[in-house]
Design an enzyme around this catalytic site. Sequence first.
Site, PDB file in Angstrom:
ATOM      1  N   LYS A 142       0.813  -1.217   0.000  1.00 26.58           N
ATOM      2  CA  LYS A 142       0.000   0.000   0.000  1.00 26.58           C
ATOM      3  C   LYS A 142       0.850   1.272   0.000  1.00 26.58           C
ATOM      4  O   LYS A 142       0.338   2.351  -0.283  1.00 26.58           O
ATOM      5  CB  LYS A 142      -0.963  -0.016   1.182  1.00 26.58           C
ATOM      6  CG  LYS A 142      -2.014  -1.121   1.042  1.00 26.58           C
ATOM      7  CD  LYS A 142      -3.022  -1.123   2.167  1.00 26.58           C
ATOM      8  CE  LYS A 142      -4.150  -2.103   1.905  1.00 26.58           C
ATOM      9  NZ  LYS A 142      -3.777  -3.505   2.196  1.00 26.58           N
TER      10      LYS A 142
HETATM   11  C1  LIG Z   1      -4.553  -4.572   1.662  1.00 25.98           C
HETATM   12  C2  LIG Z   1      -3.862  -5.885   1.656  1.00 25.98           C
HETATM   13  C3  LIG Z   1      -4.280  -6.945   0.818  1.00 25.98           C
HETATM   14  C4  LIG Z   1      -5.514  -6.853  -0.053  1.00 25.98           C
HETATM   15  O1  LIG Z   1      -5.329  -6.055  -1.165  1.00 25.98           O
HETATM   16  P1  LIG Z   1      -6.589  -5.596  -2.075  1.00 25.98           P
HETATM   17  O2  LIG Z   1      -5.999  -4.703  -3.097  1.00 25.98           O
HETATM   18  O3  LIG Z   1      -7.532  -4.879  -1.163  1.00 25.98           O
HETATM   19  O4  LIG Z   1      -7.190  -6.833  -2.638  1.00 25.98           O
HETATM   20  C5  LIG Z   1      -3.525  -8.099   0.796  1.00 25.98           C
HETATM   21  N1  LIG Z   1      -2.443  -8.242   1.593  1.00 25.98           N
HETATM   22  C6  LIG Z   1      -2.023  -7.271   2.424  1.00 25.98           C
HETATM   23  C7  LIG Z   1      -0.846  -7.509   3.284  1.00 25.98           C
HETATM   24  C8  LIG Z   1      -2.702  -6.044   2.481  1.00 25.98           C
HETATM   25  O5  LIG Z   1      -2.299  -5.095   3.324  1.00 25.98           O
END
Ligand SMILES: *Cc1c(COP(=O)(O)O)cnc(C)c1O
Length: 429
Positions: free
Chosen positions: A107
């Site tokens: 993210k």
């Molecule tokens: C947010 C997150 C996900 C999910 O990702 P999406 O784009 O919402 O499908 C998977 N793994 C981790 C570690 C995350 O922080």
Amino acid sequence: MKYYSLNHNAPNVSFQEAVIQGLATDKGLYFPETLTPLAPSFFENIENLSHEEIAFEAIKQFVGDEIPADTLKQIIAETLCFDFPLVEVENGIYSLELFHGPTMAFKDVGARFMSRCLGYFNKDDKDAKNTVLVATSGDTGGAVASGFLGVTGVDVVILYPSGKVSDIQERQLTTLGQNIRALEVDGVFDDCQDMVKKAFLDESLNHMRLTSANSINIARWLPQMFYFFFAYKALKSQNKPLVFSCPSGNFGNICAGIIAKKLGLPIEHFVASTNVNDTVPRFLEKGIYDPKPSIATISNAMDVGNPSNFVRIQEMYQNDLEQFKKDFTSYTFNDAETLVALKAIHNERGYIAEPHGAVGYLGLKKELQNIPNAIGVFLETAHPIKFLDVVEPALGVTLPLPEQIESVMNKEKVSVKISTYEELKAFLG
Ligand SMILES: *Cc1c(COP(=O)(O)O)cnc(C)c1O
């Protein structure tokens, strides 16, 4: 580039407006009006391009002339200030490590890009301020806090459930200071989320110019397509079909991957790997979209009962379920299966994954049985240290603290405790 609302009951807006608003006035997600494939010469020549050059080519049609090319390049350089290694875990199966950024989760990419776009849009108006309001169950808050730290014209308020996030995650949210403030909510994640939703609908808060920073925001979501291009660049010379497995919660990552494919990136197949929150696998099996309340698992960043980005994926396939199934599969795995995979990857391959990556690995293995000649890539979406409560006892290891984490561990936590919406409102002012 103009963006329309997927609820089709709001005016089309510019990139800037879509980023600032987050969600359209009819509560629909924004979607780009056109997707123009990149020139074949771009893909022929991709191995000679840097990550920054690739990202610029991929994103420029979505930004249009709203940010000058030089500034956009600068934003990309600041976004991609870390590496995206591809590690071969077993023959023909790669882990695409997206966790080398400041908060050690993928993210970081979207949060850094979005923060700098907002900062640019506010640059000429010293009084303009946006307030990013975000509820977090863990990873999002840290990435947003770090990504927006020190960006002028943007205040960040993060709501997190008291006692329900890990020590590391709490430090990442509460120790940075400056334009980042943390509210510790007496409740669970859903209580935080409800307060945030209420605030977005509260007209008496319009002057705050509230915006969201989760993957519904196009500037958080679209840059997530970059690393699919980077993986292709690294694997192109092997000249084999490519299968990507994304551990999926809100389906932002995989949706960005599908955008990359629409831009011409040669991806053979996508696998959306989920934990027992299986709304999408059930949809593919039964043809009925039937969201359910979320269930807690050890891959908790994917504990989502109603994935917000799935409507964007459906938009790209225009209800052509047959074509959709050609490109896309979705499998569900429970915690016991995830732990077995986590241990097998460690014991047999010497690689330390974490629960989300392990779910991705499982989905990839399953799909590769159908596409035997392919190369498989699973996204490793977070560093194992972020899920050490699961990883250390499962594998019998002690993980060393990476530098990024160590630097927040001895800083002082600052948070304000609240328990009602009225208190949130009073805090926002
Ligand atoms: C947010 C997150 C996900 C999910 O990702 P999406 O784009 O919402 O499908 C998977 N793994 C981790 C570690 C995350 O922080």
